[in-house]
Motif scaffolding. Structure first.
Motif, mmCIF file in Angstrom:
data_model
loop_
_atom_site.group_PDB
_atom_site.id
_atom_site.type_symbol
_atom_site.label_atom_id
_atom_site.label_comp_id
_atom_site.label_asym_id
_atom_site.label_seq_id
_atom_site.Cartn_x
_atom_site.Cartn_y
_atom_site.Cartn_z
ATOM 1 N N ALA A 164 12.361 47.937 40.080
ATOM 2 C CA ALA A 164 11.403 48.098 41.166
ATOM 3 C C ALA A 164 11.733 47.144 42.287
ATOM 4 N N ALA A 165 11.273 47.468 43.474
ATOM 5 C CA ALA A 165 11.563 46.612 44.627
ATOM 6 C C ALA A 165 11.127 45.192 44.333
ATOM 7 N N PRO A 166 11.943 44.209 44.761
ATOM 8 C CA PRO A 166 11.594 42.810 44.493
ATOM 9 C C PRO A 166 10.207 42.469 45.008
ATOM 10 N N SER A 167 9.527 41.666 44.226
ATOM 11 C CA SER A 167 8.199 41.220 44.623
ATOM 12 C C SER A 167 8.294 40.403 45.899
ATOM 13 N N PRO A 168 7.321 40.519 46.796
ATOM 14 C CA PRO A 168 7.340 39.688 47.998
ATOM 15 C C PRO A 168 7.258 38.210 47.677
ATOM 16 N N LEU A 169 6.872 37.871 46.418
ATOM 17 C CA LEU A 169 6.801 36.465 46.030
ATOM 18 C C LEU A 169 8.161 35.921 45.687
ATOM 19 N N ALA A 170 9.127 36.820 45.436
ATOM 20 C CA ALA A 170 10.461 36.350 45.067
ATOM 21 C C ALA A 170 11.177 35.813 46.293
ATOM 22 N N VAL A 171 11.934 34.742 46.092
ATOM 23 C CA VAL A 171 12.688 34.141 47.186
ATOM 24 C C VAL A 171 14.099 34.701 47.163
ATOM 25 N N PRO A 172 14.604 35.250 48.262
ATOM 26 C CA PRO A 172 15.948 35.824 48.256
ATOM 27 C C PRO A 172 16.980 34.801 47.823
ATOM 28 N N SER A 173 17.938 35.258 47.017
ATOM 29 C CA SER A 173 18.986 34.366 46.540
ATOM 30 C C SER A 173 20.015 34.146 47.637
ATOM 31 N N THR A 174 20.498 32.919 47.728
ATOM 32 C CA THR A 174 21.524 32.596 48.719
ATOM 33 C C THR A 174 22.892 32.486 48.079
ATOM 34 N N SER A 175 22.981 32.765 46.749
ATOM 35 C CA SER A 175 24.260 32.634 46.060
ATOM 36 C C SER A 175 25.187 33.777 46.436
ATOM 37 N N ALA A 176 26.487 33.544 46.293
ATOM 38 C CA ALA A 176 27.487 34.543 46.639
ATOM 39 C C ALA A 176 27.457 35.682 45.626
ATOM 40 N N THR A 177 28.011 36.843 45.993
ATOM 41 C CA THR A 177 28.084 37.982 45.098
ATOM 42 C C THR A 177 28.926 37.627 43.882
ATOM 43 N N PRO A 178 28.398 37.803 42.652
ATOM 44 C CA PRO A 178 29.149 37.386 41.466
ATOM 45 C C PRO A 178 30.374 38.244 41.230
ATOM 46 N N VAL A 179 31.414 37.639 40.712
ATOM 47 C CA VAL A 179 32.618 38.354 40.319
ATOM 48 C C VAL A 179 32.492 38.648 38.833
ATOM 49 N N VAL A 180 32.295 39.912 38.478
ATOM 50 C CA VAL A 180 32.102 40.293 37.091
ATOM 51 C C VAL A 180 33.456 40.452 36.424
ATOM 52 N N GLU A 181 33.718 39.653 35.409
ATOM 53 C CA GLU A 181 34.974 39.737 34.706
ATOM 54 C C GLU A 181 34.934 40.891 33.708
ATOM 55 N N GLU A 182 36.099 41.382 33.311
ATOM 56 C CA GLU A 182 36.192 42.523 32.414
ATOM 57 C C GLU A 182 35.699 42.162 31.018
ATOM 58 N N PRO A 183 34.589 42.726 30.556
ATOM 59 C CA PRO A 183 34.107 42.396 29.221
ATOM 60 C C PRO A 183 34.987 43.029 28.142
ATOM 61 N N ASP A 184 34.844 42.537 26.922
ATOM 62 C CA ASP A 184 35.559 43.115 25.798
ATOM 63 C C ASP A 184 34.885 44.410 25.365
ATOM 64 N N THR A 185 35.431 45.034 24.348
ATOM 65 C CA THR A 185 34.910 46.312 23.874
ATOM 66 C C THR A 185 33.501 46.157 23.324
ATOM 67 N N LEU A 186 32.645 47.087 23.677
ATOM 68 C CA LEU A 186 31.262 47.067 23.212
ATOM 69 C C LEU A 186 31.211 47.404 21.727
ATOM 70 N N PRO A 187 30.583 46.553 20.903
ATOM 71 C CA PRO A 187 30.430 46.909 19.491
ATOM 72 C C PRO A 187 29.444 48.058 19.343
ATOM 73 N N VAL A 188 29.719 48.960 18.440
ATOM 74 C CA VAL A 188 28.849 50.116 18.211
ATOM 75 C C VAL A 188 28.542 50.201 16.728
ATOM 76 N N ALA A 189 27.288 50.455 16.401
ATOM 77 C CA ALA A 189 26.858 50.619 15.011
ATOM 78 C C ALA A 189 26.095 51.927 14.879
ATOM 79 N N HIS A 190 25.932 52.381 13.634
ATOM 80 C CA HIS A 190 25.126 53.578 13.407
ATOM 81 C C HIS A 190 23.654 53.193 13.417
ATOM 82 N N TRP A 191 22.860 54.003 14.117
ATOM 83 C CA TRP A 191 21.424 53.738 14.245
ATOM 84 C C TRP A 191 20.629 54.853 13.568
ATOM 85 N N ASP A 196 23.846 56.231 18.888
ATOM 86 C CA ASP A 196 24.577 55.035 18.450
ATOM 87 C C ASP A 196 25.088 54.244 19.648
ATOM 88 N N GLN A 197 25.675 54.948 20.610
ATOM 89 C CA GLN A 197 26.235 54.285 21.786
ATOM 90 C C GLN A 197 25.144 53.614 22.623
#
Length: 476
Positions: free
Chosen positions: A67-94, A137-138
């Motif tokens: 949902a749209a950010p609350s007006p009480l939230a203060v905008p972040s001044t941090s730089a856009t994060p660089v998302v590194e390549e994660p490893d393979t997602l573990p999968v189990a039977h559900w 499962d996924q």
């Protein structure tokens, strides 16, 4: 508690107080010839076996926009994060029952200060209606891992954790694949996820506050501070020191019970702010020396003034040495006027931050004590150091008193692990045990609060802040 009970706390603190009362007593007759470093007597610790890297989820279809950010939230001044390549997602039977348990946990996750919307409850409910199979499962595996990561490591992305250099070991101790397998094999989805919550009593107090608070601003503050506890290890250990920088207090803690509290002087806001760390005390130093920084040796002309006048240097408590390259080193000798005071707790780290005494003890009476260049000055530091040496190095109380009164530099190695956590909580227990708010000394709340108003970010392999390390060797 066997280790702690073996040494009577009242006796050791009594010895500390005796040491303080004898501060003006003449130096004992039997003294070491020069500086004493007892580290050589300690057996080197064997390196811990390498732990496997934690499993990370693979990129998946992003969660529906929050949902749209609350007006009480203060905008972040941090730089856009660089998302590194994660490893393979573990999968189990559900099974359907396990998936329904996960859905119920997600829907009730607001009690932990998180948002159900981050974990796609509508998509999971739809997949459950379709029935068991690869699609369920996924999806269930991915959402379980996301929720486990946020409960274990915190939801706040590393880019919003300003000057946070305390590495959380939980993802090594409880990797994603292990948690997923445990939850689905024991069919205890709720229990495995609940077991990831921080063990410190303050987390439970914040959770209780959250359930009773109605004001949106206070809710945001509580949520941010609950997440900060998740940035630390789930279990802080048997005994440790913990400093809350906004409160400007230090606590000696055993089994999560506060034994003693000490007023602390912390870093000034700005470049000299105290970073957040998780380290270990390696040595207790009685009567420390202080190597004067070049900003004073050169910048204030101290070196040039003392190098040609050794008697004057001695009268002022310094030893000045001219080096082969022409530079001058000035070392302040032990004594009442030493910038580090009478004791120092040595906790090696890349920031050169440590805990020490000060000759300016009147500063502890000030309500605002953000006055240092980053290091922590502790009130009644001699008492604290003697307690640490007695409990952490099995030093007899009378020996601790002797070292303190000798006037000689003496380094005592710790033989038992003693962690130090330099933290940053703006809602926490005060010295009277009452939950209250503290001023955001370094302005670190807005970025955390703003991150909660945004969609959840994928976790990366980043374990601490990537800001530049600032070493400030001037404790004045």
């Amino acid at each position: 508690m066997r280790f702690f009970d073996r040494t009577c706390l009242s006796s050791l603190l009594g010895a500390s107080l005796v040491a303080g009362s004898l501060a003006a007593t003449p130096v004992l007759a039997r003294q070491p010839e020069g500086p004493v470093d007892l580290t050589a007597q300690a057996q080197p610790a064997k390196p811990a076996p390498a732990k496997p890297a934690p499993t990370k989820p693979a990129p998946a279809t992003p969660a529906p926009s929050a949902a749209a950010p609350s007006p009480l939230a203060v905008p972040s001044t941090s730089a856009t994060p660089v998302v590194e390549e994660p490893d393979t997602l573990p999968v189990a039977h559900w099974t359907l029952a396990d998936a329904q348990s996960l859905l119920a946990t997600i829907r009730g996750i607001g009690a932990e200060g998180l948002f159900a919307r981050d974990y796609e409850p509508a998509n999971l409910a739809a997949a459950i209606k379709v029935g068991e199979g690869d699609a369920l499962d996924q999806l269930a595996s991915r959402l379980f891992v996301w929720l486990a990561e946020d409960l274990r490591d915190g939801r706040t992305p590393m880019t919003a954790r300003v000057q946070w250099f305390a590495v959380d070991p939980d993802q090594d101790n409880h990797p994603n694949s292990q948690l997923l397998a445990q939850a689905t094999e024991t069919h205890d989805i709720k229990g495995v996820l609940a077991g990831l919550s921080p063990k410190h009593p303050d987390y439970a107090l914040l959770k209780d506050m959250l359930s009773k608070t109605k004001d949106p601003k206070q809710i945001a503050m509580i949520r941010a501070n609950m997440d900060r506890w998740r940035w630390l290890g789930q279990d802080l250990g048997l005994q440790y020191l913990i400093i809350n920088v906004p409160e400007q207090e230090l606590r000696l803690t055993v089994n999560n019970q506060i034994i003693r509290t000490y007023r602390a002087i912390v870093g000034k806001p700005g470049r000299t702010a105290t970073p957040q760390l998780a380290e270990q005390v390696k040595n207790v130093v009685f009567n420390p020396t202080w190597t004067v920084p070049q900003s004073i040796v050169v910048g204030e002309g101290l070196g040039a003034r003392l190098i040609g006048n050794p008697r004057q240097a001695a009268r002022e408590g310094y030893v000045a040495t001219k080096n082969a390259d022409g530079t001058i080193t000035v070392v302040q000798q032990p004594g009442e006027n030493n910038a580090l005071g009478r004791v120092k707790l040595d906790m090696p780290n890349e920031h050169a931050i440590y805990i020490h005494d000060t000759p300016s003890r009147q500063l502890f009476a000030q309500p605002q004590r953000a006055l240092s260049h980053g290091c922590i000055r502790a009130e009644r530091a001699t008492e604290l150091a003697m307690t640490m040496a007695i409990l952490g190095a099995d030093l007899p109380p009378e020996t601790a008193v002797e070292y303190n009164l000798s006037g000689k530099y003496t380094k005592v190695p710790m033989t038992k692990p003693w962690a130090v956590y330099i933290t940053y909580f703006t809602v926490a227990r005060d010295v009277n045990g009452v939950m209250r708010s503290f001023a955001d000394l370094y302005g670190r709340d807005p970025a955390v609060i703003a991150s909660f108003a945004k969609p959840r970010e994928l976790h990366t392999s980043q374990r601490k802040s990537n800001e530049a390390v600032i070493k400030l060797d001037n404790p004045l």
